[in-house]
Design an enzyme around this catalytic site. Structure first.
Site, PDB file in Angstrom:
ATOM      1  N   LYS A 149       0.877  -1.176   0.000  1.00  0.00           N
ATOM      2  CA  LYS A 149       0.000   0.000   0.000  1.00  0.00           C
ATOM      3  C   LYS A 149       0.911   1.222   0.000  1.00  0.00           C
ATOM      4  CE  LYS A 149      -4.220   1.514   2.280  1.00  0.00           C
ATOM      5  NZ  LYS A 149      -4.891   1.978   1.079  1.00  0.00           N
TER       6      LYS A 149
HETATM    7  N1  PMP Z   1      -7.732  -1.759  -2.893  1.00  0.00           N
HETATM    8  C1  PMP Z   1      -7.054  -0.606  -2.913  1.00  0.00           C
HETATM    9  C2  PMP Z   1      -6.293  -0.244  -4.142  1.00  0.00           C
HETATM   10  C3  PMP Z   1      -7.054   0.242  -1.796  1.00  0.00           C
HETATM   11  O1  PMP Z   1      -6.385   1.401  -1.818  1.00  0.00           O
HETATM   12  C4  PMP Z   1      -7.801  -0.137  -0.650  1.00  0.00           C
HETATM   13  C5  PMP Z   1      -7.800   0.710   0.590  1.00  0.00           C
HETATM   14  N2  PMP Z   1      -8.304   1.994   0.406  1.00  0.00           N
HETATM   15  C6  PMP Z   1      -8.514  -1.342  -0.681  1.00  0.00           C
HETATM   16  C7  PMP Z   1      -8.445  -2.134  -1.812  1.00  0.00           C
HETATM   17  C8  PMP Z   1      -9.309  -1.796   0.507  1.00  0.00           C
HETATM   18  O2  PMP Z   1      -8.435  -2.206   1.523  1.00  0.00           O
HETATM   19  P1  PMP Z   1      -8.821  -2.106   3.057  1.00  0.00           P
HETATM   20  O3  PMP Z   1     -10.016  -2.967   3.262  1.00  0.00           O
HETATM   21  O4  PMP Z   1      -7.626  -2.632   3.780  1.00  0.00           O
HETATM   22  O5  PMP Z   1      -9.100  -0.681   3.339  1.00  0.00           O
END
Ligand code: PMP
Length: 288
Positions: A149
């Site tokens: 991320k």
């Molecule tokens: N995919 C992407 C590209 C993201 O940036 C995010 C988080 N904003 C998610 C999926 C969802 O992840 P999470 O459930 O950990 O927020």
């Protein structure tokens, strides 16, 4: 608002980062979005696990122990008197020179903003949303693994610019092979004959904390949950579609590329999972 920045809590006006920080110059850094529900920080260990994993992959040593950073996040929520809200935790490579090489950046920076977020109106959760496939392909795993991320979100920004030209609320992104990966900043799920299906991380998706939570809750409730490659055709003919993310939670999708999904209303499995997710969010997490 009190913002944590490199060892102290400062006011919004004093929360400043150098123009030589490689987080800004090169998108060299990692971040997490974390939710606070009912006086608790939800899934904090899981978010920190992913953050430190990203740091490891980038050889970016986070200058706090996990337990120390955990306390910082909780303290940020406490100081800003948030019982429900959203936390943005960012670790940048830190200050270097104008060259790219991280070796010139001796000290990573950490900041934590504790605030609130609401990305969709209530109507979306009651009636479902409209999404479109975008032409921007999700980053190739071999080029930039979407499991990290990172602060580099231009792939997602380009996709959002495409959605902005339509009347849809979100975009669906394919990988280079043409398989469905995820929505722009959320994971994607479909329900087919009672089976819950999402793309495997090997298709090039972020290993979402909400994705993992929803898969766990669904299995606990007796649903079959499968990670497998998804085609656009699978999406169109599915009984239900929904997306998951920390900010969005679980949101039903009722139209994709002008095709009505199922009967065009949020489906029973999606609604059941939304209820289970809210119960879990309200009752678990690190106490503030
Ligand atoms: N995919 C992407 C590209 C993201 O940036 C995010 C988080 N904003 C998610 C999926 C969802 O992840 P999470 O459930 O950990 O927020």
């Amino acid at each position: 608002m009190e913002i944590y920045l490199d060892g102290e809590f400062v006011s919004e006006n004093d929360a400043k980062i150098s123009v030589f920080d490689h987080g800004l110059l090169y998108g060299d850094g990692i971040f997490e979005g974390i939710r606070i529900y009912n006086n608790r920080v939800f899934k904090l260990d899981e978010h920190l696990d992913r953050l430190y994993g990203g740091g490891k992959a980038l050889l970016l040593t986070i200058p706090l122990e996990v337990s120390e950073l955990k306390e910082v996040v909780v303290e940020a929520a406490r100081r800003n008197k948030l019982t429900d809200g959203y936390i943005r935790l960012v670790v940048t490579r830190g200050v270097g020179d104008l060259g790219l090489n991280p070796i010139k950046c001796p000290k990573p920076s950490i900041f934590v903003i504790a605030s609130t977020i609401k990305i969709y109106p209530d109507e979306i959760y009651n009636k479902g949303m409209k999404i479109v496939t975008v032409s921007t392909r999700r980053n190739l795993i071999e080029a930039l693994n979407p499991r990290i991320k990172s602060l580099n979100y231009l792939n997602n920004v380009l996709a959002t610019l495409e959605v902005n030209r339509t009347d849809a609320q979100e975009g669906l992104m394919l990988n280079a092979d043409g398989h469905v990966t995820e929505c722009i900043v959320d994971n994607f799920f479909l329900v087919d004959n009672g089976v819950i299906i999402t793309a495997p991380t090997s298709a090039g998706v972020l290993k979402g904390v909400t994705r993992d939570t929803v898969m766990g809750l669904a299995r606990e409730a007796g649903y079959e949950v499968v990670e497998q490659n998804i085609t656009l055709h699978d999406v169109y003919v599915a009984d239900e579609n929904f997306l998951t993310g920390t900010a969005a939670e679980i949101a039903p999708i009722t139209t994709v590329d002008e095709r009505m999904i199922g009967d065009g209303k949020p489906g029973p499995v999606t609604m059941d999972l939304m209820k289970r997710f809210h119960e879990c969010a309200q009752s678990t997490g690190a106490p503030i």
